[in-house]
Design a protein around this motif. Sequence first.
Motif, short mmCIF file in Angstrom:
data_model
loop_
_atom_site.label_atom_id
_atom_site.label_comp_id
_atom_site.label_asym_id
_atom_site.label_seq_id
_atom_site.Cartn_x
_atom_site.Cartn_y
_atom_site.Cartn_z
N PRO A 1 0.90 -1.16 0.00
CA PRO A 1 -0.11 0.04 0.09
C PRO A 1 0.84 1.15 -0.16
O PRO A 1 1.71 1.20 0.82
CB PRO A 1 -0.85 -0.11 1.24
CG PRO A 1 -0.57 -1.60 1.86
CD PRO A 1 0.63 -2.00 1.14
N ASP B 1 -6.54 -1.22 -2.83
CA ASP B 1 -5.85 -1.01 -4.34
C ASP B 1 -4.76 -2.00 -4.41
O ASP B 1 -4.30 -2.39 -5.24
CB ASP B 1 -5.38 0.43 -4.58
CG ASP B 1 -6.75 1.33 -4.91
OD1 ASP B 1 -7.86 0.67 -5.00
OD2 ASP B 1 -6.62 2.54 -4.70
N ALA B 2 -3.91 -1.86 -3.19
CA ALA B 2 -2.52 -2.72 -3.40
C ALA B 2 -2.91 -4.33 -3.02
O ALA B 2 -2.47 -4.92 -3.93
CB ALA B 2 -1.82 -2.60 -1.86
N ARG C 1 -8.58 2.79 1.25
CA ARG C 1 -8.46 2.67 -0.23
C ARG C 1 -7.10 2.26 -0.81
O ARG C 1 -7.17 1.38 -1.67
CB ARG C 1 -8.98 3.89 -0.99
CG ARG C 1 -8.87 3.93 -2.34
CD ARG C 1 -9.52 2.90 -3.32
NE ARG C 1 -10.76 2.57 -2.62
CZ ARG C 1 -11.52 1.34 -2.92
NH1 ARG C 1 -10.67 0.55 -3.82
NH2 ARG C 1 -12.27 0.72 -2.63
N PRO C 2 -6.02 2.80 -0.38
CA PRO C 2 -4.77 2.26 -0.86
C PRO C 2 -4.54 0.92 -0.22
O PRO C 2 -3.88 0.32 -1.27
CB PRO C 2 -3.88 3.27 0.14
CG PRO C 2 -4.61 4.57 0.47
CD PRO C 2 -6.09 4.26 0.60
N SER D 1 -1.39 7.46 1.23
CA SER D 1 -2.25 8.56 0.66
C SER D 1 -1.61 9.83 1.36
O SER D 1 -0.88 9.82 2.55
CB SER D 1 -3.54 8.75 1.08
OG SER D 1 -3.90 8.94 2.40
N ALA E 1 -5.55 -5.56 -4.68
CA ALA E 1 -6.22 -5.84 -5.90
C ALA E 1 -4.87 -6.18 -6.77
O ALA E 1 -5.05 -6.91 -8.02
CB ALA E 1 -6.97 -4.71 -6.60
N THR E 2 -3.78 -5.75 -6.87
CA THR E 2 -2.39 -5.89 -7.65
C THR E 2 -1.96 -7.29 -7.34
O THR E 2 -0.86 -7.85 -8.15
CB THR E 2 -1.47 -4.97 -7.80
OG1 THR E 2 -0.96 -4.66 -6.24
CG2 THR E 2 -2.40 -3.41 -7.79
#
Length: 106
Positions: A31, A76-77, A72-73, A34, A79-80
């Motif tokens: 992550p 998002d991480a 959210r970060p 932000s 998801a990768t």
Amino acid sequence: PEPAPAAAGAPQVLPFGPEMSRPQLLSGSEPVPSREALLAGVEGVMIAKCTITTAGTLENCRIIKGLPHMDRPLLDALATRRYAPVLYKGKPVAVEYVFNVRLVRK
């Protein structure tokens, strides 16, 4: 009332157990804090629960314990990321797995 039968062909998601192989990260990112999290000096441990599929991707990720400005970060991480499939009795299975991610200020 009896539970409805599982849909044919839908993979069963098992809880992670000691008799299963540990997830091994193949690729993905950590992550990225932000801007708000950096300004606030946020640090600590975040906990998320995801399904590791038989293909090694993560699905249905949800935050169990987050940090301010970091939900959210983290999602998002996650998801990768791609993992080697978790094995149970020599076969790949879909499992629910809890991820602990530590965020440390630099």
